[in-house]
Design a protein around this motif. Sequence first.
Motif, mmCIF file in Angstrom:
data_model
loop_
_atom_site.group_PDB
_atom_site.id
_atom_site.type_symbol
_atom_site.label_atom_id
_atom_site.label_comp_id
_atom_site.label_asym_id
_atom_site.label_seq_id
_atom_site.Cartn_x
_atom_site.Cartn_y
_atom_site.Cartn_z
ATOM 1 N N SER A 124 0.601 -1.150 0.220
ATOM 2 C CA SER A 124 0.576 0.336 0.191
ATOM 3 C C SER A 124 0.910 1.292 -0.178
ATOM 4 C CB SER A 124 -0.793 -0.042 1.245
ATOM 5 O OG SER A 124 -0.250 0.038 2.323
ATOM 6 N N PRO A 125 0.434 2.709 -0.601
ATOM 7 C CA PRO A 125 1.522 3.461 -0.150
ATOM 8 C C PRO A 125 2.546 3.927 1.125
ATOM 9 C CG PRO A 125 -1.088 4.015 -2.376
ATOM 10 C CD PRO A 125 -1.202 2.186 -1.468
ATOM 11 N N ILE A 126 0.749 3.759 1.794
ATOM 12 C CA ILE A 126 0.994 4.313 3.567
ATOM 13 C C ILE A 126 2.525 3.239 3.743
ATOM 14 C CG2 ILE A 126 -0.617 3.388 4.689
ATOM 15 C CD1 ILE A 126 -0.395 5.323 6.238
ATOM 16 N N ALA A 127 2.429 2.095 3.280
ATOM 17 C CA ALA A 127 3.135 1.326 3.809
ATOM 18 C C ALA A 127 4.539 1.318 2.903
ATOM 19 C CB ALA A 127 2.970 -0.509 3.559
ATOM 20 N N ARG A 128 4.820 1.102 1.664
ATOM 21 C CA ARG A 128 5.616 2.297 1.028
ATOM 22 C C ARG A 128 6.098 2.772 1.757
ATOM 23 N NH1 ARG A 128 2.673 0.425 -3.759
ATOM 24 N NH2 ARG A 128 3.055 2.702 -4.281
ATOM 25 N N ALA A 129 6.043 4.574 1.994
ATOM 26 C CA ALA A 129 6.517 5.755 2.524
ATOM 27 C C ALA A 129 7.251 4.958 4.019
ATOM 28 C CB ALA A 129 4.760 6.567 2.862
ATOM 29 N N LEU A 130 6.457 4.237 4.561
ATOM 30 C CA LEU A 130 7.144 3.709 5.957
ATOM 31 C C LEU A 130 8.311 2.823 5.641
ATOM 32 C CD1 LEU A 130 3.545 3.275 8.068
ATOM 33 C CD2 LEU A 130 5.081 5.814 7.801
ATOM 34 N N ILE A 131 8.520 1.662 5.375
ATOM 35 C CA ILE A 131 8.867 0.790 5.244
ATOM 36 C C ILE A 131 10.760 1.646 5.462
ATOM 37 C CG2 ILE A 131 10.770 -1.443 3.847
ATOM 38 C CD1 ILE A 131 7.690 -1.346 5.251
ATOM 39 N N GLY A 132 11.118 1.197 6.088
ATOM 40 C CA GLY A 132 13.061 1.687 6.202
ATOM 41 C C GLY A 132 12.964 3.242 7.476
ATOM 42 N N LYS A 133 11.554 3.493 7.278
ATOM 43 C CA LYS A 133 12.103 4.710 7.961
ATOM 44 C C LYS A 133 12.081 4.606 9.635
ATOM 45 C CE LYS A 133 11.876 7.937 4.645
ATOM 46 N NZ LYS A 133 11.373 7.121 3.623
ATOM 47 N N GLU A 134 12.017 4.746 10.658
ATOM 48 C CA GLU A 134 12.615 5.103 12.136
ATOM 49 C C GLU A 134 11.459 5.827 12.368
ATOM 50 O OE1 GLU A 134 16.466 5.465 13.166
ATOM 51 O OE2 GLU A 134 17.302 4.073 11.515
ATOM 52 N N GLU A 135 11.464 5.488 14.322
ATOM 53 C CA GLU A 135 10.973 6.537 14.743
ATOM 54 C C GLU A 135 11.307 7.403 15.052
ATOM 55 O OE1 GLU A 135 10.695 4.623 18.933
ATOM 56 O OE2 GLU A 135 10.116 2.764 18.462
ATOM 57 N N GLY A 136 9.903 9.137 15.518
ATOM 58 C CA GLY A 136 10.725 10.285 14.904
ATOM 59 C C GLY A 136 10.469 10.386 13.758
ATOM 60 N N ASP A 137 10.682 9.527 13.075
ATOM 61 C CA ASP A 137 10.847 10.444 11.249
ATOM 62 C C ASP A 137 9.524 11.262 10.459
ATOM 63 O OD1 ASP A 137 13.483 9.767 11.200
ATOM 64 O OD2 ASP A 137 13.298 8.362 9.498
ATOM 65 N N VAL A 138 9.396 11.553 10.122
ATOM 66 C CA VAL A 138 8.060 12.004 9.499
ATOM 67 C C VAL A 138 8.211 12.029 7.666
ATOM 68 C CG1 VAL A 138 6.826 14.490 8.650
ATOM 69 C CG2 VAL A 138 7.752 14.671 10.689
#
Length: 158
Positions: A124-138
């Motif tokens: 999904s678009p939201i999951a693809r945007a989130l993968i690899g990011k960390e806590e605190g990231d925007v």
Amino acid sequence: MQRYPMTVEGEQALQDELKELKTVKRPAVIEAIAEAREHGDLKENAEYHAAREQQGFIEARISDIEGRLSGSQVINVKDIPNSGKVIFGVTVTLLNLDTDENVCYRIVGDDEAEVKLNKISVNSPIARALIGKEEGDVVVVKTPGGEVEYEIETVEHK
């Protein structure tokens, strides 16, 4: 052959459905077909045709589940050390920076996704945007209604 990610729970749900189809529903429809045959002329026997149609649905679903299971790559997120990064299988709590609302999603395989249960597909678009990011990231997610900014509050390996 391409492998499709799946959580342990997703695999178990498919295994349970497959078991029910093979041990309960398939024998029941075979019995219904046999009973309908006893009623005589099959050309005008609605029960027979309905049972045969149901048998077709059951056999197709069995085949579909077996194909999905054979092409799956089961990932147990509990076996992966929590690095605070968003990966397949984690539960992510997000803060919508526009509305100050919190939302919680679990990133799962395509077959397991169910938005009402806050399970979103890894594709999904939201999951693809989130993968690899960390806590605190925007992160900025492109949606049909425009771009939405989320801050990653927590990443949990459940």
